[in-house]
Scaffold this active site. Structure first.
Site, PDB file in Angstrom:
ATOM      1  CE  LYS A 233      -4.131   1.721   2.449  1.00  0.00           C
ATOM      2  NZ  LYS A 233      -5.031   1.857   1.314  1.00  0.00           N
TER       3      LYS A 233
HETATM    4  N1  PPE Z   1      -7.925  -1.281  -2.747  1.00  0.00           N
HETATM    5  C1  PPE Z   1      -7.327  -0.075  -2.715  1.00  0.00           C
HETATM    6  C2  PPE Z   1      -6.617   0.416  -3.913  1.00  0.00           C
HETATM    7  C3  PPE Z   1      -7.411   0.677  -1.546  1.00  0.00           C
HETATM    8  O1  PPE Z   1      -6.834   1.872  -1.514  1.00  0.00           O
HETATM    9  C4  PPE Z   1      -8.120   0.185  -0.431  1.00  0.00           C
HETATM   10  C5  PPE Z   1      -8.230   0.989   0.822  1.00  0.00           C
HETATM   11  C6  PPE Z   1      -8.716  -1.083  -0.526  1.00  0.00           C
HETATM   12  C7  PPE Z   1      -8.577  -1.794  -1.702  1.00  0.00           C
HETATM   13  C8  PPE Z   1      -9.438  -1.718   0.639  1.00  0.00           C
HETATM   14  O2  PPE Z   1      -8.533  -2.108   1.633  1.00  0.00           O
HETATM   15  P1  PPE Z   1      -8.938  -2.183   3.170  1.00  0.00           P
HETATM   16  O3  PPE Z   1      -9.081  -0.773   3.636  1.00  0.00           O
HETATM   17  O4  PPE Z   1      -7.835  -2.906   3.814  1.00  0.00           O
HETATM   18  O5  PPE Z   1     -10.242  -2.918   3.249  1.00  0.00           O
HETATM   19  N2  PPE Z   1      -8.190   2.387   0.635  1.00  0.00           N
HETATM   20  C9  PPE Z   1      -7.841   3.233   1.744  1.00  0.00           C
HETATM   21  C10 PPE Z   1      -7.532   4.656   1.299  1.00  0.00           C
HETATM   22  C11 PPE Z   1      -8.633   5.425   0.709  1.00  0.00           C
HETATM   23  C12 PPE Z   1      -8.240   6.874   0.519  1.00  0.00           C
HETATM   24  O6  PPE Z   1      -8.872   7.554  -0.337  1.00  0.00           O
HETATM   25  O7  PPE Z   1      -7.347   7.363   1.226  1.00  0.00           O
HETATM   26  C13 PPE Z   1      -8.886   3.162   2.838  1.00  0.00           C
HETATM   27  O8  PPE Z   1     -10.026   2.761   2.598  1.00  0.00           O
HETATM   28  O9  PPE Z   1      -8.546   3.493   3.976  1.00  0.00           O
END
Ligand code: PPE
Length: 307
Positions: free
Chosen positions: A160
């Protein structure tokens, strides 16, 4: 997107500092080369006070993201877990979105990052529904993006990393410009991947499908929670490669993410999904998910850590 709701203090390299003083130099490596990794974690208000949702897997993923880029954190997982509790408590927040960030700091100019210091901060702010309160209830309108997700031999999606979000920015800016709330990207092989900041679930004939980690996506912690909840509720969940057209044939679609939580999708490329609102299985899963926080769903997986 709403502007940032500033809180009082930020945990910055081991100390709590006032919000305004948590600053970096303009020659910070990460600012020039995208060399940062981060997390997004929610703390929910519960009848027993604020609780972090799935703190351990989030902290573990932060270390995993850093390891891929050979960044050595000057703090332990225990210290960062403690910092997460601290920023909720010290800011007096009942619910919060936490943003731990690790970055290559000020020290060297040039791409080669190894001699730049690694810095860490954890901020906590209030942040409402990512794709709108109405979106949570009625669903959002999305498009398939003209941008593909990164390929794993270019930028690893499982880290990430700040730099990955240049791809996400292209996807969401295009979608919003075209009058949608979000975009769904395909990977470079043309298979379904994810949204700019959310994982993707598709339901047909009662079976729940989601693309696999090999489809250039971030394996989300909410995605994992939703798969666990869905199986617990008795649904069949299949993690498999999916072609674009299953979007158009779906009975229901929803996004998951820490920020997005469980958000239904009501149309894709202007084609209505199901009845054009939140579907029954999505409703069941969403209700069970949010029930963890008001106590109506038992926390049988020990996902909550009270701060
Ligand atoms: N894919 C991506 C690309 C992504 O950024 C997130 C979280 C997810 C999947 C889901 O992951 P999880 O949060 O572990 O369920 N995106 C983070 C950032 C968003 C932002 O705009 O900043 C978040 O949801 O915290």
């Amino acid at each position: 997107m709403p502007s940032i709701n500033a809180s009082k203090v930020i945990w910055f390299n081991g100390q709590l500092v006032p919000w305004e003083q948590a600053t970096v130099h303009v020659m910070t490596h990460a600012l020039h080369y995208g060399s940062s990794v981060f997390e997004g974690i929610r703390a929910y208000a519960t009848p027993r006070g604020p609780a972090l949702f799935r703190i351990q897997p989030h902290i573990r993923r932060l270390f995993d993201s850093a390891r891929i880029y050979r960044m050595e954190l000057p703090f332990t997982a225990e210290q960062l877990t403690e910092a997460c509790g601290m920023v909720v408590r010290e800011n007096g927040l009942s619910d919060a979105y936490l943003r731990p960030l690790v970055w290559r700091g000020y020290g060297v100019l040039g791409v080669m990052p190894i001699d730049a210091p690694v810095e860490v901060m954890v901020a906590a702010v209030t942040w409402g529904a990512y794709l709108g309160a109405e979106g949570l209830e009625r669903g959002v309108d999305v498009q398939v993006s003209s941008w593909n997700r990164v390929a794993s031999n270019t930028l690893p999606a499982m880290s990430k990393a700040g730099g990955n979000y240049l791809s996400s920015q292209l996807i969401v800016m295009e979608a919003v410009r075209n009058g949608y709330v979000e975009g769904i990207a395909l990977d470079v092989n043309g298979q379904l991947s994810e949204g700019s900041g959310e994982n993707l679930f598709i339901i047909r004939d009662g079976v729940i499908y989601t693309p696999p980690a090999t489809a250039a996506l971030l394996p989300g912690i909410t995605r994992d929670a939703v798969m666990t909840i869905a199986r617990h509720l008795g649904y069949e969940v299949r993690e498999q490669a999916l072609p674009r057209e299953v979007l158009y044939l779906a009975d229901e679609i929803f996004f998951t993410g820490t920020a997005a939580e469980v958000t239904p999708v009501r149309s894709v490329d202007r084609l209505t999904i199901g009845s054009g609102t939140r579907g029954p299985i999505t409703t069941h899963i969403q209700r069970t998910f949010f029930g963890l926080f008001d106590g109506s769903t038992e926390d049988r997986w020990s996902w909550l850590t009270h701060v």
